[in-house]
Design an enzyme around this catalytic site. Structure first.
Site, PDB file in Angstrom:
ATOM      1  N   HIS A 107       0.815  -1.231   0.000  1.00 32.38           N
ATOM      2  CA  HIS A 107       0.000   0.000   0.000  1.00 32.38           C
ATOM      3  C   HIS A 107       0.841   1.271   0.000  1.00 32.38           C
ATOM      4  O   HIS A 107       0.315   2.357  -0.216  1.00 32.38           O
ATOM      5  CB  HIS A 107      -0.912   0.041   1.237  1.00 32.38           C
ATOM      6  CG  HIS A 107      -1.924  -1.053   1.265  1.00 32.38           C
ATOM      7  ND1 HIS A 107      -2.840  -1.229   0.255  1.00 32.38           N
ATOM      8  CD2 HIS A 107      -2.177  -2.034   2.169  1.00 32.38           C
ATOM      9  CE1 HIS A 107      -3.612  -2.282   0.537  1.00 32.38           C
ATOM     10  NE2 HIS A 107      -3.215  -2.791   1.691  1.00 32.38           N
ATOM     11  N   ASP A 133      -3.104 -10.808  -1.792  1.00 31.17           N
ATOM     12  CA  ASP A 133      -3.628 -10.169  -0.577  1.00 31.17           C
ATOM     13  C   ASP A 133      -5.060  -9.708  -0.867  1.00 31.17           C
ATOM     14  O   ASP A 133      -5.410  -9.433  -2.009  1.00 31.17           O
ATOM     15  CB  ASP A 133      -2.734  -8.966  -0.234  1.00 31.17           C
ATOM     16  CG  ASP A 133      -3.090  -8.302   1.077  1.00 31.17           C
ATOM     17  OD1 ASP A 133      -2.379  -8.532   2.070  1.00 31.17           O
ATOM     18  OD2 ASP A 133      -4.078  -7.526   1.099  1.00 31.17           O
ATOM     19  N   HIS A 174      -6.452  -6.974  -0.068  1.00 32.22           N
ATOM     20  CA  HIS A 174      -6.565  -5.540  -0.341  1.00 32.22           C
ATOM     21  C   HIS A 174      -5.893  -5.201  -1.670  1.00 32.22           C
ATOM     22  O   HIS A 174      -4.980  -5.908  -2.105  1.00 32.22           O
ATOM     23  CB  HIS A 174      -5.887  -4.720   0.769  1.00 32.22           C
ATOM     24  CG  HIS A 174      -6.471  -4.934   2.130  1.00 32.22           C
ATOM     25  ND1 HIS A 174      -5.924  -5.826   3.037  1.00 32.22           N
ATOM     26  CD2 HIS A 174      -7.556  -4.375   2.732  1.00 32.22           C
ATOM     27  CE1 HIS A 174      -6.648  -5.793   4.160  1.00 32.22           C
ATOM     28  NE2 HIS A 174      -7.649  -4.932   3.993  1.00 32.22           N
ATOM     29  N   TYR A 187      -4.463 -11.457   9.127  1.00 34.37           N
ATOM     30  CA  TYR A 187      -4.707 -10.981  10.492  1.00 34.37           C
ATOM     31  C   TYR A 187      -5.403 -11.980  11.391  1.00 34.37           C
ATOM     32  O   TYR A 187      -5.555 -11.736  12.574  1.00 34.37           O
ATOM     33  CB  TYR A 187      -5.466  -9.637  10.430  1.00 34.37           C
ATOM     34  CG  TYR A 187      -4.723  -8.687   9.525  1.00 34.37           C
ATOM     35  CD1 TYR A 187      -3.533  -8.089   9.950  1.00 34.37           C
ATOM     36  CD2 TYR A 187      -5.124  -8.478   8.201  1.00 34.37           C
ATOM     37  CE1 TYR A 187      -2.788  -7.280   9.106  1.00 34.37           C
ATOM     38  CE2 TYR A 187      -4.384  -7.670   7.352  1.00 34.37           C
ATOM     39  CZ  TYR A 187      -3.221  -7.078   7.806  1.00 34.37           C
ATOM     40  OH  TYR A 187      -2.477  -6.298   6.969  1.00 34.37           O
TER      41      TYR A 187
HETATM   42  N1  Q9C Z   1     -11.710  -2.251   7.787  1.00 30.61           N
HETATM   43  C1  Q9C Z   1      -2.429  -4.976   4.498  1.00 30.61           C
HETATM   44  O1  Q9C Z   1      -3.134  -5.976   4.521  1.00 30.61           O
HETATM   45  N2  Q9C Z   1      -7.568  -0.699   7.279  1.00 30.61           N
HETATM   46  N3  Q9C Z   1      -2.899  -3.775   4.847  1.00 30.61           N
HETATM   47  C2  Q9C Z   1      -8.778  -0.959   6.595  1.00 30.61           C
HETATM   48  C3  Q9C Z   1     -11.177  -1.290   6.884  1.00 30.61           C
HETATM   49  C4  Q9C Z   1      -6.361  -0.834   6.563  1.00 30.61           C
HETATM   50  C5  Q9C Z   1      -4.266  -3.638   5.248  1.00 30.61           C
HETATM   51  C6  Q9C Z   1      -9.943  -0.621   7.440  1.00 30.61           C
HETATM   52  C7  Q9C Z   1      -5.984  -2.223   6.215  1.00 30.61           C
HETATM   53  C8  Q9C Z   1      -4.589  -2.280   5.670  1.00 30.61           C
HETATM   54  C9  Q9C Z   1      -1.007  -5.062   4.117  1.00 30.61           C
HETATM   55 ZN    ZN Z   2      -4.185  -6.914   3.021  1.00 34.59          ZN
END
Ligand code: Q9C
Ligand code: ZN
Length: 679
Positions: free
Chosen positions: A137, A174, A176, A307
């Site tokens: 990101h 991933d 995202h 996570y």
């Molecule tokens: N629930 C990676 O997986 N927050 N980054 C989103 C929405 C950010 C994820 C909030 C999530 C970042 C590397």
């Molecule tokens: Zn992610």
């Protein structure tokens, strides 16, 4: 014989954490790394890897992607007070800083570069870097989404610069969207970026218009950015495999990368609170396996998100074990992609059809404004009506992936005397059981008593039994008559507890269709014989104009037709038959052999005609798990082949759900093929 797998890990990267209360960032914890590493140690996988030391990325490395101002700003964070860190954090999105994060971010990027060096210099074949903070990101001048430096983007530039390679494929599985990677290479045709991500019509973080399927890249890079938006949560194994078979793999093979980098986030697995998807951890064995024959096997997986600590460590183990070459488990619950996934698949393929010849005959975009937004609105109304209660991702339960045991013997060969057995393989012959021999004689050799042939057939049946017991992984036999050997194995397999046998026949071997319509065998036959007609659901002739000699057409048939059929059929044994004079190149044959080993826990039996001695070496090497040589940039397949394949696929998709690439409602011109399905 097989080169090794690198593992990069340094405990130092666990030594930063969130120092204040922030519900958005609280999931990004040091345990993500310790749990993953401990699981690799406990399962013995870490020991089987080559531990490569981590280094810090240098300023020059980081500046390959990031601005000087940004780097200088991050450099000051170790000296900040808590208040200053919180203040600095607020300038960026969904990320936190800590006095030690700059150090860790340098190690994360440096570990990725060490991995690239190990792979590019041939010290190892492939590898995985377990790193924190993640990278995909972060942008030129901004930290974002727990990421500080863009580890994988830096690695792609570094590999191109240091090793002079021309094409890099980045696969971002991933959950995202790695917008940082997209922005970095948007106008660059030398880096192909693929990402699937939770999108929900732009309602899900990072809520960018740029994450939709129509962001295909800019200028010279048009066509080299592939976004697959998931507009619903709960995507499963079938949805992921469909996208691999019908979008990523065809394009990746046409692109022919020199190196594959994986943004390996595991928040796309079941149980993850961010992704809320439902793919099982062992799907990553297949995703990994399917990429391992690209770029001559040069694959670097780099941890991003993930996570749910349980599904994270299970998924990491599945990935690493596959990199090590252990056979993938039988894929479970492949019940076909859901409507929303098909809708995305349809849009992505349509958006890219002008750029990739493998998609030339893909369906057009759904007409006018069957814009995804409308669908979204309809859905939301429905939800409000029913007020359905859904399980939260963290209440989700799933079985622990079963232990994957590599058989004591990987590859066994049944060879005539005088043909040498390649290194790493075991020459196999059965001690002849007179009862079996007599049976075989009665069944197959009534009018001759060729004792060599009998010996071969009895060895083959013994080999099939050993595969069933997982005492032997896979095998190859040079036989007098492939058609007869095939019949013999099929009949024997049916009695030896092999529930389903996938027969892949390359070239014109005589195949009797007798007994092939009960679902116990699925026969896919590649040839140039127009005359072959499809005989029911389980006998599928694939007719290519030049038979198997056109590599592009053949590859497309394997990726878009054979693999999805094979995955949906889920055989316990794959019988791969190479008829003499098939015209198939060694390279394409090796790709086929390698890819098919994702099925049936790697239990493949290859049958070749005696005259094809020269092909024993290359085949054995693919059976041993050595990556197939790259096919090179594929030219456009013959238009008539592309059309024939598309027609075949559409005709079969009522029976085989993994062949579908459009949703029933928006099928447009393809709607008739769903006729039998829609009530
Ligand atoms: N629930 C990676 O997986 N927050 N980054 C989103 C929405 C950010 C994820 C909030 C999530 C970042 C590397
Ligand atoms: Zn992610």
């Amino acid at each position: 014989m097989k080169m090794g797998t690198a593992l990069l890990y340094d405990e130092e990267m666990t030594k930063y954490k969130l120092l204040w209360v922030d519900p958005v960032c609280k999931i990004e914890v040091p345990e993500r790394l310790t749990v993953s590493h401990e699981a690799l140690v406990k399962t013995g996988l870490a020991d089987r890897c080559i531990a490569v030391p981590v280094r810090e990325a240098t300023d020059a490395d980081i500046l390959l992607v990031h601005s000087e101002e940004y780097l200088e700003a991050v450099k000051t964070t170790p000296y900040m007070t808590l208040e200053e860190l919180m203040e600095f954090t607020l300038q960026h999105g969904d990320v936190y800083f800590h006095p030690n994060i700059y150090h860790c971010a340098k190690l994360a990027a440096g570990a990725t570069l060490q991995l690239v060096d190990s792979v590019m210099t041939g010290k190892v074949r492939n590898g995985m870097a377990l790193v924190r903070p993640p990278g995909h990101h972060s942008m030129r001048s901004a930290a974002n989404g727990f990421c500080v430096f863009n580890n994988v983007a830096i690695a792609a530039r570094y590999a191109k610069q240091k090793y002079g390679i021309k094409r890099v494929l980045i696969v971002d599985w991933d959950v995202h969207h790695g917008q940082g990677v997209q922005y970095c290479f948007e106008d660059d045709p030398s880096v192909l970026y693929f990402s699937w991500h939770r999108y929900e019509h732009q309602k899900f973080w990072p809520q960018l218009r740029d994450s939709d399927y129509d962001s295909v890249g800019k200028e010279k890079g048009a066509g080299f950015n592939i976004n697959v938006p998931w507009n619903k949560v709960g995507m499963k194994n079938s949805d992921y495999l469909s996208v691999f078979c019908h979008v990523l793999l065809p394009i990746a093979y046409e692109f022919s990368p020199d190196l594959v980098l994986v943004c390996a986030g595991f928040d796309s697995a079941i149980g993850d609170p961010e992704g809320e998807m439902r793919a099982s951890p062992d799907i990553f064995a297949h995703l990994t396996h399917l990429l391992m024959n690209l770029a001559g096997g040069k694959l670097c997986a780099v941890l991003e998100g993930g996570y749910n600590l349980t599904s994270l460590h299970q998924s990491v183990c599945q990935t690493v074990q596959t990199l090590l070459g252990d056979p993938a488990p039988r894929p479970a619950n492949l019940d076909g992609p859901c409507t929303s996934a098909l809708e995305s698949l349809h849009c992505v393929r349509a958006a890219h059809k002008q750029y990739w010849s493998c998609l030339k005959h893909a369906a057009e975009l759904p007409t006018s404004d069957v814009s995804t937004k409308c669908i979204k609105l309809a859905e939301e109304e429905e939800k409000q009506k029913t007020g359905e209660v859904e399980k939260s991702a963290e209440e989700e339960t799933w079985p622990e992936p079963p232990k994957r045991l590599a058989p004591p013997v990987s590859t066994a060969l049944v060879l005539p005397e005088g043909v040498a057995c390649p290194d790493g393989c075991k020459r196999f012959s059965s001690s002849e059981d007179p009862v079996i021999v007599n049976k075989l004689r009665e069944k197959f050799l009534t009018d001759s008593d060729d004792s060599d042939a009998l010996t071969t057939l009895s060895s083959l049946t013994a080999l099939v039994e050993k595969m069933e017991k997982n005492e032997i992984g896979n095998g190859l036999a040079l036989v007098r008559d492939v058609s007869m050997a095939m019949m013999c194995v099929v009949q024997h397999a049916a009695t030896a507890h092999h529930d389903r046998v996938l027969i892949v026949c390359v070239g014109d071997a005589v195949v009797s269709s007798q007994g092939t319509d009960d679902g116990k065998t699925l026969l896919v036959q590649f040839s140039n014989k127009e005359s072959e007609e499809q005989k029911g659901k389980f006998h599928i002739p694939v007719c290519l104009k030049k038979g198997c000699s056109d590599v592009s057409g053949f590859t497309q048939a394997v990726l878009g037709l054979l693999l999805p059929l094979g995955y949906e059929y889920d055989p316990s044994l794959v019988l791969l038959v190479r008829a003499p004079g098939s015209g198939l190149s060694d390279g394409a044959w090796q790709q086929l052999t390698g890819l098919l080993q994702g099925l049936a826990q790697g239990h493949t039996l290859v049958l070749m005609q005696e005259g094809e001695k020269a092909c024993v070496g290359p085949t054995a090497s693919s059976l041993l798990g050595v990556a197939a040589p790259p096919l090179g940039k594929l030219h456009a397949p013959l238009p008539e082949d592309v059309e024939a394949l598309e027609r075949l696929r559409l005709g079969l998709q009522a029976d085989w759900k993994l062949l579908r690439t459009t949703a029933p409602e928006t099928g447009g011109g393809e709607a008739p093929f769903f006729g039998s399905e829609i009530s």
